[in-house]
Design an enzyme around this catalytic site. Sequence first.
Site, PDB file in Angstrom:
ATOM      1  N   HIS A   1      -2.253  -5.372   1.629  1.00 44.03           N
ATOM      2  CA  HIS A   1      -3.551  -6.030   1.465  1.00 44.03           C
ATOM      3  C   HIS A   1      -3.297  -7.467   1.041  1.00 44.03           C
ATOM      4  CE1 HIS A   1      -7.470  -7.180  -0.151  1.00 44.03           C
ATOM      5  NE2 HIS A   1      -6.783  -7.694  -1.150  1.00 44.03           N
TER       6      HIS A   1
ATOM      7  N   THR B   1      -5.167  -6.696  11.001  1.00 43.81           N
ATOM      8  CA  THR B   1      -5.479  -5.432  10.321  1.00 43.81           C
ATOM      9  C   THR B   1      -4.947  -4.229  11.099  1.00 43.81           C
ATOM     10  OG1 THR B   1      -7.520  -6.480   9.562  1.00 43.81           O
ATOM     11  CG2 THR B   1      -7.370  -4.093   9.299  1.00 43.81           C
TER      12      THR B   1
ATOM     13  N   PHE C   1     -15.253   4.185   6.828  1.00 44.69           N
ATOM     14  CA  PHE C   1     -13.917   4.590   6.400  1.00 44.69           C
ATOM     15  C   PHE C   1     -13.699   4.437   4.894  1.00 44.69           C
ATOM     16  CE2 PHE C   1     -13.762   0.192   8.003  1.00 44.69           C
ATOM     17  CZ  PHE C   1     -13.328  -0.485   6.871  1.00 44.69           C
TER      18      PHE C   1
ATOM     19  N   ASN D   1      -2.024   0.471   6.688  1.00 44.36           N
ATOM     20  CA  ASN D   1      -1.461  -0.739   7.278  1.00 44.36           C
ATOM     21  C   ASN D   1      -0.618  -1.570   6.297  1.00 44.36           C
ATOM     22  OD1 ASN D   1      -3.548  -1.669   5.778  1.00 44.36           O
ATOM     23  ND2 ASN D   1      -4.626  -2.719   7.437  1.00 44.36           N
TER      24      ASN D   1
ATOM     25  N   ARG E   1       2.713  -6.046   9.347  1.00 44.05           N
ATOM     26  CA  ARG E   1       2.004  -4.910   9.946  1.00 44.05           C
ATOM     27  C   ARG E   1       2.585  -4.537  11.312  1.00 44.05           C
ATOM     28  NH1 ARG E   1      -3.885  -6.912   7.720  1.00 44.05           N
ATOM     29  NH2 ARG E   1      -4.008  -5.528   5.914  1.00 44.05           N
TER      30      ARG E   1
ATOM     31  N   LYS F   1       0.815  -1.218   0.000  1.00 41.94           N
ATOM     32  CA  LYS F   1       0.000   0.000   0.000  1.00 41.94           C
ATOM     33  C   LYS F   1       0.854   1.276   0.000  1.00 41.94           C
ATOM     34  CE  LYS F   1      -4.016  -2.138   2.295  1.00 41.94           C
ATOM     35  NZ  LYS F   1      -4.950  -2.050   3.460  1.00 41.94           N
TER      36      LYS F   1
ATOM     37  N   ARG G   1      -1.764 -14.033   4.795  1.00 45.10           N
ATOM     38  CA  ARG G   1      -2.433 -13.284   5.864  1.00 45.10           C
ATOM     39  C   ARG G   1      -1.699 -13.451   7.200  1.00 45.10           C
ATOM     40  NH1 ARG G   1      -7.094 -10.774   4.383  1.00 45.10           N
ATOM     41  NH2 ARG G   1      -7.948 -10.738   6.485  1.00 45.10           N
TER      42      ARG G   1
ATOM     43  N   TYR H   1     -12.322  -1.989  -3.609  1.00 48.14           N
ATOM     44  CA  TYR H   1     -12.794  -2.105  -2.221  1.00 48.14           C
ATOM     45  C   TYR H   1     -14.314  -1.992  -2.114  1.00 48.14           C
ATOM     46  CZ  TYR H   1      -8.298  -2.315   0.306  1.00 48.14           C
ATOM     47  OH  TYR H   1      -7.094  -2.718   0.837  1.00 48.14           O
TER      48      TYR H   1
ATOM     49  N   GLU I   1      -9.663 -10.726  -7.567  1.00 49.81           N
ATOM     50  CA  GLU I   1      -8.700  -9.632  -7.383  1.00 49.81           C
ATOM     51  C   GLU I   1      -7.498  -9.786  -8.321  1.00 49.81           C
ATOM     52  OE1 GLU I   1      -7.859  -9.490  -3.169  1.00 49.81           O
ATOM     53  OE2 GLU I   1      -9.894  -8.838  -2.688  1.00 49.81           O
TER      54      GLU I   1
HETATM   55  P1  GTP Z   1      -7.072  -5.987   3.509  1.00 46.93           P
HETATM   56  O1  GTP Z   1      -6.087  -7.057   3.269  1.00 46.93           O
HETATM   57  O2  GTP Z   1      -6.569  -4.615   3.089  1.00 46.93           O
HETATM   58  O3  GTP Z   1      -8.447  -6.293   2.976  1.00 46.93           O
HETATM   59  O4  GTP Z   1      -7.153  -5.885   5.113  1.00 46.93           O
HETATM   60  P2  GTP Z   1      -7.967  -6.791   6.103  1.00 46.93           P
HETATM   61  O5  GTP Z   1      -8.643  -7.913   5.392  1.00 46.93           O
HETATM   62  O6  GTP Z   1      -7.033  -7.113   7.218  1.00 46.93           O
HETATM   63  O7  GTP Z   1      -9.041  -5.755   6.647  1.00 46.93           O
HETATM   64  P3  GTP Z   1     -10.523  -5.434   6.110  1.00 46.93           P
HETATM   65  O8  GTP Z   1     -10.807  -6.180   4.863  1.00 46.93           O
HETATM   66  O9  GTP Z   1     -11.448  -5.550   7.268  1.00 46.93           O
HETATM   67  O10 GTP Z   1     -10.388  -3.880   5.785  1.00 46.93           O
HETATM   68  C1  GTP Z   1      -9.845  -3.475   4.545  1.00 46.93           C
HETATM   69  C2  GTP Z   1      -8.944  -2.281   4.765  1.00 46.93           C
HETATM   70  O11 GTP Z   1      -9.716  -1.173   5.198  1.00 46.93           O
HETATM   71  C3  GTP Z   1      -7.904  -2.449   5.879  1.00 46.93           C
HETATM   72  O12 GTP Z   1      -6.740  -3.116   5.478  1.00 46.93           O
HETATM   73  C4  GTP Z   1      -7.592  -1.009   6.217  1.00 46.93           C
HETATM   74  O13 GTP Z   1      -6.683  -0.437   5.281  1.00 46.93           O
HETATM   75  C5  GTP Z   1      -8.954  -0.348   6.056  1.00 46.93           C
HETATM   76  N1  GTP Z   1      -9.625  -0.237   7.344  1.00 46.93           N
HETATM   77  C6  GTP Z   1     -10.192  -1.231   8.090  1.00 46.93           C
HETATM   78  N2  GTP Z   1     -10.705  -0.757   9.230  1.00 46.93           N
HETATM   79  C7  GTP Z   1     -10.458   0.588   9.209  1.00 46.93           C
HETATM   80  C8  GTP Z   1     -10.748   1.655  10.099  1.00 46.93           C
HETATM   81  O14 GTP Z   1     -11.333   1.488  11.166  1.00 46.93           O
HETATM   82  N3  GTP Z   1     -10.339   2.908   9.707  1.00 46.93           N
HETATM   83  C9  GTP Z   1      -9.690   3.146   8.534  1.00 46.93           C
HETATM   84  N4  GTP Z   1      -9.327   4.390   8.201  1.00 46.93           N
HETATM   85  N5  GTP Z   1      -9.405   2.163   7.668  1.00 46.93           N
HETATM   86  C10 GTP Z   1      -9.779   0.909   8.005  1.00 46.93           C
HETATM   87 MG    MG Z   2      -9.873  -7.660   3.638  1.00 41.99          MG
END
Ligand code: GTP
Ligand code: MG
Length: 138
Positions: free
Chosen positions: A115, A91, A57, A112, A102, A9, A85, A49, A126
């Site tokens: 992805h 996350t 968010f 973070n 992370r 990212k 993962r 997304y 994807e």
């Molecule tokens: P990805 O691999 O990026 O999909 O991450 P993930 O699967 O660990 O998390 P998730 O799919 O729940 O959320 C997708 C992305 O949204 C996260 O990786 C973060 O970049 C963002 N995100 C999630 N929660 C928050 C939040 O509370 N605030 C903000 N600003 N961004 C968030």
């Molecule tokens: Mg995710």
Amino acid sequence: VERTLSIIKPDATKRNLTGKINAKFEDAGLRIVAQKRIKLTKEQAGVFYEVHKERPFYDELCAFMASEPVVVQVLEGEGAIAKNREVMGATNPADAAPGTVRAEFAESVGENSVHGSDAPETAAAEIAYFFSGLELVG
Ligand code: GTP
Ligand code: MG
């Protein structure tokens, strides 16, 4: 063998961490079989997304993903989706296990660093979003 879609990212590309993150993938036995550095538009990030579009968010996330170049990549290996993962960590970096990407590099729950696809169906969709068949050699 399984494949998963990974994104390094903007917070990480900006800090020149691509190689350090890739080393963690490779050390875990994941093979980078496709990779390119691109700059997403907010619209392209929004499509990627889309599952999160009702989350509070979403706009911030799309703006962030379009703020700087990203590195999109296909990682291959035994159980690649789960393994990636595991290497990524939770996350929220505050919850991420020591040694994970992370834990070491992420700045916040939003910024973070990486992805990773979360299931075989999302991985396939994807990968197809970013790569053509011609770019995917064994
Ligand atoms: P990805 O691999 O990026 O999909 O991450 P993930 O699967 O660990 O998390 P998730 O799919 O729940 O959320 C997708 C992305 O949204 C996260 O990786 C973060 O970049 C963002 N995100 C999630 N929660 C928050 C939040 O509370 N605030 C903000 N600003 N961004 C968030
Ligand atoms: Mg995710």
